[in-house]
Design an enzyme around this catalytic site. Structure first.
Site, PDB file in Angstrom:
ATOM      1  N   GLY A  69       0.804  -1.213   0.000  1.00 37.27           N
ATOM      2  CA  GLY A  69       0.000   0.000   0.000  1.00 37.27           C
ATOM      3  C   GLY A  69       0.836   1.261   0.000  1.00 37.27           C
ATOM      4  N   ASP A  70       1.786   1.355   0.939  1.00 38.73           N
ATOM      5  CA  ASP A  70       2.674   2.523   1.008  1.00 38.73           C
ATOM      6  C   ASP A  70       4.128   2.099   1.074  1.00 38.73           C
ATOM      7  OD1 ASP A  70       2.668   1.412   3.504  1.00 38.73           O
ATOM      8  OD2 ASP A  70       2.086   3.243   4.578  1.00 38.73           O
TER       9      ASP A  70
END
Length: 304
Positions: free
Chosen positions: A228-229
């Protein structure tokens, strides 16, 4: 052979040569007959294919109408046929006409009358539609490969794409006895962006940061989004004279400057870790684990 087949064969043998020429003239495929190196017969389809009137084809050297890049291959094709290789596949090339370029396929056969010369019977086919279909299929396959290997949001490599490039980087480094580094980046407090501004703004931050990464690294470096990040970078041919702390400090100074987003300026922070081939490992799993562990160690240290 039954009586009917025998009668049919006899009738065909008695047909005049002119009749066969009429058949060849009406065939949809372009047909040339070549004796020596000169064209002695061309049908209507050949005239249309070459964009030439009949008198410009007949009694001329066949190579005159072929692109220079294809002449050697065509001559070799003729030799193969003459040597008895009747299953030699069709060859393809681009025919350069005065008005356009036409992709064609060519195949030859040989015939020899009892006391006559060797005759090459050459058939050519316009494969424009086939070439266009083949190109469309290749483009579709390339697009599917791209979608399979890239993150749909940031257009960076995804895990699969990164895995494939990592395998190539390891093989290249082993072959060249070179070194490279693996950089792991985890954006800190990214969840707060989503909570405060919503997922659309969070996606904007990710896209902007991905663009920043692509701009800050060399074209030879590989940048991927693997979570995701979470981002991973393969730094190609990194100098062993640059220590890990110096390397990370230089990278952080480039990539962690504030981003200008639609909701205002966003101050970036991230935890980073680095591993090196071959010092920290010679396979993907070991290198990723080493960089990931150092990244979490840095994250834990910054939170204390």
């Amino acid at each position: 052979m039954d009586v009917t087949e025998e009668l049919l064969r006899t009738e065909l043998e008695q047909l005049p040569q002119k009749f066969y020429r009429q058949i060849l003239t009406l065939l949809p495929e372009a047909v040339l007959m070549i004796i020596g190196r000169r064209i002695v017969f061309a049908n209507q389809s050949a005239c249309r294919l070459f964009g030439q009137p009949l008198h410009m084809l007949v009694d001329h050297h066949y190579a005159r109408f072929l692109p220079r890049s294809a002449q050697a291959e065509v001559m070799q094709h003729f030799r193969n046929v003459q040597n008895g290789n009747n299953h030699f596949p069709r060859i393809t090339f681009d025919l350069q006409r005065h008005d356009r370029t036409v992709p064609v396929s060519l195949q030859a056969a040989i015939a020899r009358a009892a006391d006559g010369p060797l005759v090459y019977i050459v058939t050519l086919r316009d494969i424009t539609l086939e070439a266009e279909l083949s190109q469309a299929i290749k483009q579709r396959e390339a697009r599917l490969r791209y979608l399979a290997e890239h993150d749909h949001l940031t257009q960076l490599l995804n895990r699969k794409g990164f895995h494939d490039h990592m395998a190539k980087a390891i093989a290249r480094a082993q072959r060249q006895k070179a070194e490279f580094a693996v950089l792991y980046i985890d954006l800190d407090n990214f969840k707060q962006v989503n909570d405060r501004y919503g997922h659309t703004m969070g996606d904007e931050v990710l896209v902007s940061f991905a663009r920043r990464l692509k701009d800050c690294f060399r074209t030879s470096d590989i940048v991927a989004r693997v979570g995701g990040d979470e981002f991973v970078v393969i730094l190609d041919q990194i100098s062993p004279d640059v220590g890990d702390e110096e390397l990370l400090a230089n990278i952080r100074a480039k990539v962690l400057t504030p981003l200008t987003c639609s909701f205002g300026q966003h101050v970036l922070d991230a935890s980073t870790g680095v591993s090196r081939f071959p010092q920290d490992g010679v396979d993907e799993a070991t290198l990723i684990e080493a960089a990931d562990q150092r990244m979490y160690t840095a994250k834990a240290g910054s939170s204390n």
